[in-house]
Design an enzyme around this catalytic site. Sequence first.
Site, short mmCIF file in Angstrom:
data_model
loop_
_atom_site.label_atom_id
_atom_site.label_comp_id
_atom_site.label_asym_id
_atom_site.label_seq_id
_atom_site.Cartn_x
_atom_site.Cartn_y
_atom_site.Cartn_z
CG ASP A 168 1.71 9.36 1.70
OD1 ASP A 168 1.02 9.71 0.72
OD2 ASP A 168 2.74 8.66 1.61
CG ASN B 280 3.49 -1.96 -4.16
OD1 ASN B 280 2.94 -2.95 -3.64
ND2 ASN B 280 2.88 -0.81 -4.35
CG HIS C 94 1.92 -4.53 -7.27
ND1 HIS C 94 1.70 -3.19 -7.06
CD2 HIS C 94 2.88 -4.61 -8.23
CE1 HIS C 94 2.49 -2.49 -7.87
NE2 HIS C 94 3.21 -3.33 -8.59
CG ASP D 202 -3.01 -5.21 -3.04
OD1 ASP D 202 -2.66 -4.02 -3.24
OD2 ASP D 202 -3.49 -5.95 -3.92
CD GLU E 83 1.80 5.73 -1.53
OE1 GLU E 83 1.05 5.35 -2.46
OE2 GLU E 83 2.92 6.23 -1.73
#
Length: 332
Positions: A198, A206, A211, A215, A241
């Site tokens: 994680d 973000n 975003h 990504d 994530e």
Amino acid sequence: MNQRPDTPPPSSLSLPPPPDTILVVDDDVATRLLTSRWLSRAGMKVVEAEDGQQALDIVRAQPELISVIVLDVMMPVMDGYEVLARLSSDPETAGIPVVLLTAHANDEEDVIRGIQHGAYDHLAKPYRGPVLVARVKALVEKRRREFNVYSRLRHAERQATTDPLTGLSNRRDFERALTRESAFAERHREPLSLLLIDIDHFKSVNDLFGHAEGDRVLQLVSECIQSTLRRSDHAYRLGGEEFAVLLRGTDSSAALAAGQRIQAALKAQPVIFTTGDERTITFSGGVAAADLDTEFVTRELVERADQALYAAKRSGRDRILHEERPLVSVGE
Ligand SMILES: [Mg+2]
């Protein structure tokens, strides 16, 4: 910038081109050249083989390229029937249509035997060129139609189990693999490990950088995971994530080492955002294993790894913890 913003989407999701090459197999040079010439003149791409073994080698190297095979029956060492039999026994090559070139003298017998061995069509020597071209063309069409149906099915299946952003398998595929691998591990008493990953503070990436930058971080993490794994390991993006790695034949300490390799790869590649800010991406990890220590029990593997991951988060992040064990690896 360690990662280009214009990273192309994973190519595994594009449709392959249909096969477009005719393979002409004949031990007689004159006939082989004549056959090739008729087909080339009709606009077809042709490759030649002078015996059965060479033909099989060519087809097996790239079965997806061969559209139709024009195959002589009478050949020394390996005749046309033997080539046919070997092609039909291999699922990779069984669907390729074959036109059999038979000898006039025993045409009927050859035709029947050819059909029994899986030939689609036949032509007696000396054949008429336009007839050969017409027959091969019809089979090229048939092969293209079948190939399209097949590759669309494969494509749809791949899409349904692939995460488009990272190209990794998705949660649906993970669940299927977990069931399959768990059954295998318990049946054979072979170790199986699960590493859950994680990304730390992903939400802030973000929030701070947008975003698109988030990504890129996800793509970077997936690249680091893929670049460090062995062939027998398989990585998944579970969502957001969160990632998972299933490690076949791997006990908990080897799984931990695999996680540490991912940590090291990520630390070697700090991300520079479009704002100019630089950040080293870290993650928290949890390992659970079905191995000798746990009597190869795969039950609740995800829950067990998840608890270890939760403990890693709670104890300060940037570390991988093993289920119910003291802290094993701190990133710094
Ligand atoms: Mg011959």
